[in-house]
Structures are given as structure tokens and as C-alpha cells.
Design a protein around this motif. Structure first.
Motif, PDB file in Angstrom:
ATOM      1  N   ARG A  96       0.802  -1.246   0.013  1.00  0.00           N
ATOM      2  CA  ARG A  96      -0.060  -0.071   0.036  1.00  0.00           C
ATOM      3  C   ARG A  96       0.973   1.383   0.021  1.00  0.00           C
ATOM      4  N   GLN A  97       1.864   1.079   0.714  1.00  0.00           N
ATOM      5  CA  GLN A  97       3.121   2.360   0.709  1.00  0.00           C
ATOM      6  C   GLN A  97       3.368   2.639  -0.608  1.00  0.00           C
ATOM      7  N   LEU A  99       2.008   1.750  -3.548  1.00  0.00           N
ATOM      8  CA  LEU A  99       1.008   2.116  -4.449  1.00  0.00           C
ATOM      9  C   LEU A  99       0.617   3.628  -4.239  1.00  0.00           C
ATOM     10  N   VAL A 100       0.622   4.087  -3.117  1.00  0.00           N
ATOM     11  CA  VAL A 100       0.412   5.533  -2.776  1.00  0.00           C
ATOM     12  C   VAL A 100       1.701   6.244  -3.371  1.00  0.00           C
ATOM     13  N   SER A 134      -4.967   0.879  -3.421  1.00  0.00           N
ATOM     14  CA  SER A 134      -4.581   1.301  -2.330  1.00  0.00           C
ATOM     15  C   SER A 134      -5.551   1.576  -1.452  1.00  0.00           C
ATOM     16  N   GLN A 138      -6.294  -0.280   2.386  1.00  0.00           N
ATOM     17  CA  GLN A 138      -6.682   0.651   3.572  1.00  0.00           C
ATOM     18  C   GLN A 138      -7.295  -0.177   4.452  1.00  0.00           C
TER      19      GLN A 138
END
Length: 191
Positions: A96-97, A99-100, A134, A138
């Protein structure tokens, strides 16, 4: 063809907006993540040819995004089969990190100003899909931004083609590993 892709992307984003795939500390909807990550890989590769063909020699320091700044999924992130069996949360957080991080890069001035980069073009679809996955990862109740964000300075027009190429190439590598993680999760960790 473009209308079909945009429609499919909209359906996929609506599907992910119905609920988060990672409620609290539980596992994600692995199959859903696998499908979206495969779509992201396809979009990343389709966006890359638009940037032109470039042969790059060994790259010395990059003033815009150095290789130290670019997120990578590494062994210690727990994204290997054993790490995923033990605890998926650290790996999913790392994905996720990344992707952001890439979503912010694709939204920067590096990727603006050309028809191929418009919202309904391949890069725009890639940007929206990164955001969708992402958000899918979350955890519920956690609405904080990730700490690793690209340190961007306004780019000069002459730099943008090279920067786009390098960012898309790094994104392709990141998405390939993420897609493998989700494929493994869908095959072995889904209920």
C-alpha cells in the motif's frame, strides 16, 4: 476500445468502493486484489510505450527520484510465502505504501500536459487503478497517509520524458512483485 477500458475501470473502482478489502487486521479479498493488480500490470505496460523507446546507460544520481526513494518490495517485508502465512499485514502495508507513492508521482507535474496523459488515457487509468487498489488495502478506521512520499521538485519540461520513463519502469517492477503476492494469496490464503 478506450470506452470499454474506462467502463471496466469504473466498474472495478465501484466494486472496490463498496467496502474495503482489509477490515481491521483481517486478510484482504485476495482474489479481488489479484484481479486489480493484474489490471495494473497491464496498464503499466500499456502506458510505457507511450513514453517512447529509450536506451539508458547506467544511471548516475537522479535529482528527481533517486533509487533510494523508490519503494521496493524486499525480503524483509514478509511478502514471501512463509511471511504471508505468518502475518500478511506487514507485506500489505508495504504494498500500500508503494501504491500511494506511485499514485502521487503519477499525479505530479511530470505526468501532465500531453494527450496520452489525460484522465481517460493509459496513464490516467493507471493513476485511478493505483488509487483503487491502495484504498482496497486501506484498513478500516485508518485514514492516515503513508509516511513515504516522493520528494518532488517542480520538473523542467526537458526532464519529464526521462523521468516518466524511469518512474514507469520502476512501477512495472513494483507491480510485478505485488501481483505475484496477490496471486499467491488468492491461491493459498483465500478462505
Amino acid at each position: 476500445m478506450l470506452g470499454l477500458k474506462a467502463g471496466m475501470l469504473l466498474l472495478l473502482l465501484l466494486w472496490t468502493a463498496q467496502g474495503r478489502a482489509v477490515p481491521g487486521d483481517s486478510s484482504p479479498a485476495w482474489t479481488q486484489c489479484q484481479q486489480l493488480s493484474q489490471k495494473l500490470c497491464t496498464l503499466a505496460w500499456s502506458a510505457h510505450p507511450l513514453m517512447g523507446h529509450m536506451e539508458l546507460l547506467r544511471e548516475e544520481g537522479d535529482e528527481e527520484t533517486s533509487s533510494d526513494d523508490v519503494p521496493r518490495i524486499q525480503c524483509e517485508d514478509g511478502c514471501d510465502p512463509q511471511g504471508l502465512r505468518d502475518n500478511t499485514q506487514f507485506c500489505l502495508q508495504r504494498i500500500r505504501q508503494g501504491l500511494v507513492f506511485y499514485e502521487k508521482l503519477l499525479g505530479s507535474d511530470i505526468f501532465t500536459g500531453e494527450p496520452a496523459l489525460l484522465p481517460d488515457g493509459p496513464v490516467g487509468q493507471l493513476h485511478a487503478s493505483l488509487l483503487g487498489l491502495s484504498q482496497l488495502l486501506q484498513p478500516e478506521g485508518h485514514h492516515q497517509e503513508t509516511p513515504q512520499t516522493p520528494s518532488l521538485h517542480p520538473s523542467q519540461p526537458w526532464q519529464r520524458l526521462l523521468l516518466r520513463f524511469k518512474i514507469l519502469r520502476s512501477l512495472q517492477a513494483f507491480l510485478a512483485v505485488a501481483a505475484r503476492v496477490f496471486a499467491h494469496g488468492a491461491a493459498t490464503l483465500s478462505p
